[in-house]
Design an enzyme around this catalytic site. Structure first.
Site, PDB file in Angstrom:
ATOM      1  N   HIS A   1       0.833  -1.205   0.000  1.00  0.00           N
ATOM      2  CA  HIS A   1       0.000   0.000   0.000  1.00  0.00           C
ATOM      3  C   HIS A   1       0.865   1.252   0.000  1.00  0.00           C
ATOM      4  O   HIS A   1       1.888   1.304   0.677  1.00  0.00           O
ATOM      5  CB  HIS A   1      -0.945   0.005   1.211  1.00  0.00           C
ATOM      6  CG  HIS A   1      -2.176  -0.779   0.957  1.00  0.00           C
ATOM      7  ND1 HIS A   1      -3.364  -0.207   0.595  1.00  0.00           N
ATOM      8  CD2 HIS A   1      -2.391  -2.113   0.963  1.00  0.00           C
ATOM      9  CE1 HIS A   1      -4.260  -1.149   0.403  1.00  0.00           C
ATOM     10  NE2 HIS A   1      -3.691  -2.317   0.616  1.00  0.00           N
TER      11      HIS A   1
ATOM     12  N   SER B   1      -6.213   3.717  -5.942  1.00  0.00           N
ATOM     13  CA  SER B   1      -5.613   4.512  -4.863  1.00  0.00           C
ATOM     14  C   SER B   1      -5.689   5.999  -5.169  1.00  0.00           C
ATOM     15  O   SER B   1      -5.988   6.815  -4.289  1.00  0.00           O
ATOM     16  CB  SER B   1      -4.161   4.104  -4.615  1.00  0.00           C
ATOM     17  OG  SER B   1      -4.101   2.841  -3.999  1.00  0.00           O
TER      18      SER B   1
ATOM     19  N   GLU C   1      -9.277   7.151  -4.603  1.00  0.00           N
ATOM     20  CA  GLU C   1      -9.615   7.155  -3.178  1.00  0.00           C
ATOM     21  C   GLU C   1      -8.941   8.313  -2.452  1.00  0.00           C
ATOM     22  O   GLU C   1      -9.584   9.019  -1.660  1.00  0.00           O
ATOM     23  CB  GLU C   1      -9.222   5.804  -2.555  1.00  0.00           C
ATOM     24  CG  GLU C   1     -10.073   4.656  -3.067  1.00  0.00           C
ATOM     25  CD  GLU C   1      -9.427   3.280  -2.986  1.00  0.00           C
ATOM     26  OE1 GLU C   1     -10.070   2.317  -3.424  1.00  0.00           O
ATOM     27  OE2 GLU C   1      -8.267   3.172  -2.515  1.00  0.00           O
ATOM     28  N   GLN C   2      -7.655   8.523  -2.716  1.00  0.00           N
ATOM     29  CA  GLN C   2      -6.946   9.617  -2.045  1.00  0.00           C
ATOM     30  C   GLN C   2      -7.475  10.979  -2.508  1.00  0.00           C
ATOM     31  O   GLN C   2      -7.647  11.888  -1.707  1.00  0.00           O
ATOM     32  CB  GLN C   2      -5.439   9.498  -2.264  1.00  0.00           C
ATOM     33  CG  GLN C   2      -4.833   8.328  -1.499  1.00  0.00           C
ATOM     34  CD  GLN C   2      -3.336   8.431  -1.325  1.00  0.00           C
ATOM     35  OE1 GLN C   2      -2.769   9.513  -1.268  1.00  0.00           O
ATOM     36  NE2 GLN C   2      -2.675   7.280  -1.217  1.00  0.00           N
TER      37      GLN C   2
ATOM     38  N   PHE D   1       0.939   3.410   6.964  1.00  0.00           N
ATOM     39  CA  PHE D   1      -0.347   3.655   7.611  1.00  0.00           C
ATOM     40  C   PHE D   1      -1.433   3.405   6.575  1.00  0.00           C
ATOM     41  O   PHE D   1      -1.401   3.967   5.487  1.00  0.00           O
ATOM     42  CB  PHE D   1      -0.422   5.105   8.098  1.00  0.00           C
ATOM     43  CG  PHE D   1      -1.741   5.476   8.709  1.00  0.00           C
ATOM     44  CD1 PHE D   1      -2.084   5.047   9.978  1.00  0.00           C
ATOM     45  CD2 PHE D   1      -2.648   6.260   8.006  1.00  0.00           C
ATOM     46  CE1 PHE D   1      -3.300   5.391  10.541  1.00  0.00           C
ATOM     47  CE2 PHE D   1      -3.866   6.609   8.562  1.00  0.00           C
ATOM     48  CZ  PHE D   1      -4.199   6.170   9.842  1.00  0.00           C
TER      49      PHE D   1
ATOM     50  N   ALA E   1      -8.918   3.082   5.147  1.00  0.00           N
ATOM     51  CA  ALA E   1      -9.896   3.133   4.057  1.00  0.00           C
ATOM     52  C   ALA E   1     -10.442   4.550   4.045  1.00  0.00           C
ATOM     53  O   ALA E   1     -11.260   4.913   4.878  1.00  0.00           O
ATOM     54  CB  ALA E   1     -10.997   2.109   4.283  1.00  0.00           C
ATOM     55  N   VAL E   2      -9.966   5.373   3.118  1.00  0.00           N
ATOM     56  CA  VAL E   2     -10.243   6.811   3.146  1.00  0.00           C
ATOM     57  C   VAL E   2     -11.542   7.207   2.456  1.00  0.00           C
ATOM     58  O   VAL E   2     -11.925   8.380   2.514  1.00  0.00           O
ATOM     59  CB  VAL E   2      -9.066   7.639   2.569  1.00  0.00           C
ATOM     60  CG1 VAL E   2      -7.808   7.412   3.391  1.00  0.00           C
ATOM     61  CG2 VAL E   2      -8.834   7.325   1.103  1.00  0.00           C
TER      62      VAL E   2
END
Length: 170
Positions: free
Chosen positions: A69, A86, A89-90, A121, A124-125
């Site tokens: 990740h 990713s 999501e970010q 770290f 799940a954002v």
């Protein structure tokens, strides 16, 4: 591309791995093992099969998934090297629009977390704000290694569920 549960159940192993091999970040073996849980009764059962594959894996396999990740708002994001999932999501959490001070705070926390736990770290954002993410970072960095391993696995399972929900009709 949206799939139905029937599509998932009819796919041969290579097609299933091709369509869902990236659900667990850079870890297609999770999809390969999840496929063994077919036929899936519904989308939830598919997500549960992915979670079971990860949770049932050996510790070193789990650590490999966790280590795959990217940092939240890290170097990969700045360089444009995130997977499509990713990145989406970010960006949805506003991590692509940080001020220099916020970026520095994320960098410091990412480094401290990795130094303490040996993994990035993971949160799940989806549906989170940058403030919520920073608060979770600061809270979780005080945890012990086993608690954080469990938190990271739980969050990867949530991420996989979100990704499956994005690809499989309910």
């Amino acid at each position: 591309m949206m799939f139905t549960v029937d599509d998932l159940n009819r796919m041969d192993a290579p097609d299933f791995a091709a369509a869902f091999g990236d659900v667990a970040e850079h870890s297609p073996w999770v999809a390969e093992r999840a496929a063994g849980g077919r036929p899936f009764a519904d989308r939830d059962a598919a997500a549960e099969a992915f979670a079971a594959a990860l949770r049932g894996a050996a510790r070193d396999e789990q650590l490999a998934v966790l280590s795959a990740h990217p940092d939240l708002a890290g170097r990969a994001a700045v360089a444009g090297d995130l997977t499509e999932d990713s990145h989406r999501e970010q960006a949805g959490a506003g991590l692509d629009r940080l001020t220099p001070a916020e970026f520095e705070r994320f960098t410091v926390l990412n480094e401290a977390y990795k130094e303490r736990f040996g993994i990035p770290f993971i949160l799940a954002v989806k549906g989170a704000t940058k403030e919520m993410i920073l608060a979770a970072f600061e809270e979780r960095i005080a945890n012990g290694p086993e608690a954080e391993h469990a938190n990271a696995i739980d969050n990867v399972c949530r991420i996989m569920r979100f990704r499956i929900e994005d690809r499989v009709a309910g």
